[in-house]
Design a protein around this motif. Structure first.
Motif, short mmCIF file in Angstrom:
data_model
loop_
_atom_site.label_atom_id
_atom_site.label_comp_id
_atom_site.label_asym_id
_atom_site.label_seq_id
_atom_site.Cartn_x
_atom_site.Cartn_y
_atom_site.Cartn_z
N THR A 1 0.86 -1.18 0.00
CA THR A 1 0.00 0.00 0.00
C THR A 1 0.90 1.24 0.00
O THR A 1 2.12 1.14 0.17
N ASP A 2 0.30 2.40 -0.16
CA ASP A 2 1.08 3.64 -0.14
C ASP A 2 1.78 3.83 1.20
O ASP A 2 2.85 4.46 1.27
N GLY A 3 1.19 3.31 2.27
CA GLY A 3 1.76 3.48 3.60
C GLY A 3 2.75 2.41 4.00
O GLY A 3 3.34 2.48 5.08
N GLY A 4 2.92 1.38 3.16
CA GLY A 4 3.83 0.29 3.49
C GLY A 4 3.15 -1.06 3.32
O GLY A 4 2.10 -1.15 2.67
N ILE A 5 3.74 -2.10 3.87
CA ILE A 5 3.18 -3.45 3.76
C ILE A 5 2.05 -3.61 4.76
O ILE A 5 2.21 -3.36 5.95
N ALA A 6 0.89 -4.04 4.27
CA ALA A 6 -0.28 -4.25 5.12
C ALA A 6 -0.70 -5.71 5.07
O ALA A 6 -0.47 -6.40 4.08
N ARG B 1 8.69 -1.71 5.38
CA ARG B 1 7.97 -1.00 6.42
C ARG B 1 6.53 -1.50 6.54
O ARG B 1 5.85 -1.75 5.54
N THR B 2 6.07 -1.61 7.78
CA THR B 2 4.69 -2.01 8.04
C THR B 2 3.79 -0.79 7.89
O THR B 2 4.13 0.31 8.33
N ALA B 3 2.61 -1.00 7.27
CA ALA B 3 1.66 0.09 7.12
C ALA B 3 1.26 0.63 8.48
O ALA B 3 1.17 -0.11 9.46
N ALA B 4 1.00 1.91 8.53
CA ALA B 4 0.67 2.55 9.81
C ALA B 4 -0.64 2.02 10.37
O ALA B 4 -0.80 1.88 11.58
N ASP B 5 -1.60 1.71 9.52
CA ASP B 5 -2.89 1.21 9.99
C ASP B 5 -2.70 -0.16 10.61
O ASP B 5 -1.97 -1.01 10.08
N ALA B 6 -3.36 -0.38 11.74
CA ALA B 6 -3.23 -1.65 12.45
C ALA B 6 -3.79 -2.80 11.63
O ALA B 6 -3.30 -3.92 11.71
N LEU B 7 -4.83 -2.55 10.84
CA LEU B 7 -5.47 -3.62 10.07
C LEU B 7 -6.00 -3.04 8.77
O LEU B 7 -6.74 -2.06 8.78
#
Length: 405
Positions: free
Chosen positions: A283-288, A393-399
């Motif tokens: 995702t744009d925020g990282g790996i989700a 990087r892990t996405a900022a969203d928890a889920l």
């Protein structure tokens, strides 16, 4: 290494708690700890002791002007009932007076489901008083106090916890119900059963009322959620360093807890492999992760997503309809001693589970990032996160749900 110890008995003068290894600069006040001790008393179906126990708290060491000093933090929690038990629980040899003789009568009818009989066998006692005084869940007040200190440390790093009740007896929150966040603690504490689903809470209250009418007790399941964890807490390299293993041990150590699961736990065992794991998406925020079935751990390490861990509490073993037992003094069948108890203590178990989770997370954070001060720990954490390659990087969203990807 973070180390914690508790000492004291249910009807002794006080409980004592020590936490060693906490960095300097953690904001700690008696009022904040006292607030958590009050939360431990919450819940529909609690017994009479919760109404008069004051949990008189004092900070004995390790804190100056509201901040930890890097030395061991020591706490004392007074037992309100101690004046009634000074002879029965005296550390010095005493002759019981007429007033105390009834309260100090030998407890020779061990209660099924308690530590009574096994403790008597193990330690060589002819009655259960020396066992039940320490085995009592009263000891969890000391753990909740230490958990408040651990959570204050975690909060300085952006890690926040919340616990809630998933089930009481057969009444359970729907699987698709929303999860509470850290800002929902006050709302949860205002609910009779600390349940985030109002309709389910009403049914839980009815279940407690029914059990009380029948002279029975209830268990249930609580869930602890930890937001803001970095990836990589814990380790896969040794069995005793795995984060999920540490959490399981900590939660199973709580009185009356008989099962622990991380994420979907036992439900995942009923799924096929293609449906059991959390797939990864860019995702744009990282790996989700498209789902959260693993509950925020993989390979014994935190994934950087929402941590979910559950603990199952058995019905309280001190049942008003006294269970059958053996009087060890005579060898004859008898009814078990009936000590004052709750109908349901599941909401309190959630607060204790939250405290134990905080202690474990504080331990693994310090294992990973160290630091003699909170500022140093924070710098180490920030440097670690900055060093993770952008592609990992892990996405900022928890889920991130499948529907959103």
């Amino acid at each position: 290494m973070l180390r914690v110890l508790t000492a004291g008995e249910s009807h002794g003068p006080e409980l004592i708690a020590i936490m060693e290894g906490l960095p300097a600069g953690v904001p700690v006040t008696a009022s904040a700890i006292q607030a958590d001790l009050q939360r431990r008393k919450l819940g529909y179906g609690r017994g009479s002791r919760m109404k008069f126990e004051q949990d008189e708290l004092s900070l004995s060491g390790g804190v100056r002007h509201g901040l930890t000093m890097g030395s061991p933090v020591a706490l004392r929690i007074g037992n309100t009932e101690w004046p009634k038990w000074t002879e029965v629980m005296s550390p010095e040899p005493v002759e019981l007076t007429e007033k105390s003789r009834g309260r100090g009568a030998a407890l020779t009818r061990p209660r099924p489901g308690h530590a009574d009989l096994v403790g008597m066998q193990k330690y060589g006692f002819d009655e259960s008083r020396p066992i039940l005084e320490r085995a009592s869940a009263r000891e969890t007040a000391a753990r909740v106090a230490l958990g408040a200190v651990a959570r204050a440390f975690l909060g300085e790093l952006g890690i926040r916890l919340v616990s809630h009740t998933l089930s009481i007896g057969p009444v359970r929150v729907p699987d698709d119900a929303p999860l509470p966040g850290p800002d929902d603690v006050a709302l949860l504490d205002a609910d009779p059963l600390r349940c985030f689903d109002a309709a389910t809470s009403e049914r839980m209250v009815a279940e407690v009322d029914d059990a009380k009418k029948d002279g029975d007790t209830l268990g249930g399941i609580v869930e602890v959620l930890a937001y803001g964890l970095p990836p990589g807490l814990g380790s896969h390299v040794q069995w005793d360093r795995r984060l999920d293993a540490k959490l399981a041990q900590a939660l199973m150590s709580i009185q009356a807890i008989k099962g622990v699961e991380v994420g979907d736990g036992f439900e995942t065992t009923r799924r096929r492999g293609s449906q059991a794991h959390d797939e990864l998406f860019a995702t744009d925020g990282g790996i989700a992760r498209g789902t959260d079935k693993a509950g925020g751990t993989e390979g014994g390490m935190s994934t950087g997503t929402l941590l979910r861990v559950r603990a199952g509490m058995k019905p309280i073993a001190t049942v008003p309809h006294a269970l059958r037992t053996i009087d060890v003094a005579t060898g004859e069948t008898a009814s078990a001693h009936h000590q004052r108890s709750d109908v349901c203590a599941v909401p309190a178990a959630g607060v204790v589970a939250e405290a134990m989770t905080a202690i474990v997370l504080a331990e693994v954070v310090l294992e990973k990032f160290g630091g003699d001060s909170v500022a140093e720990t924070r710098r180490n954490l920030e440097g670690y996160l900055e060093a993770i390659p952008d592609t990992q990087r892990t996405a900022a969203d928890a889920l991130a749900h499948d529907a959103d990807l």
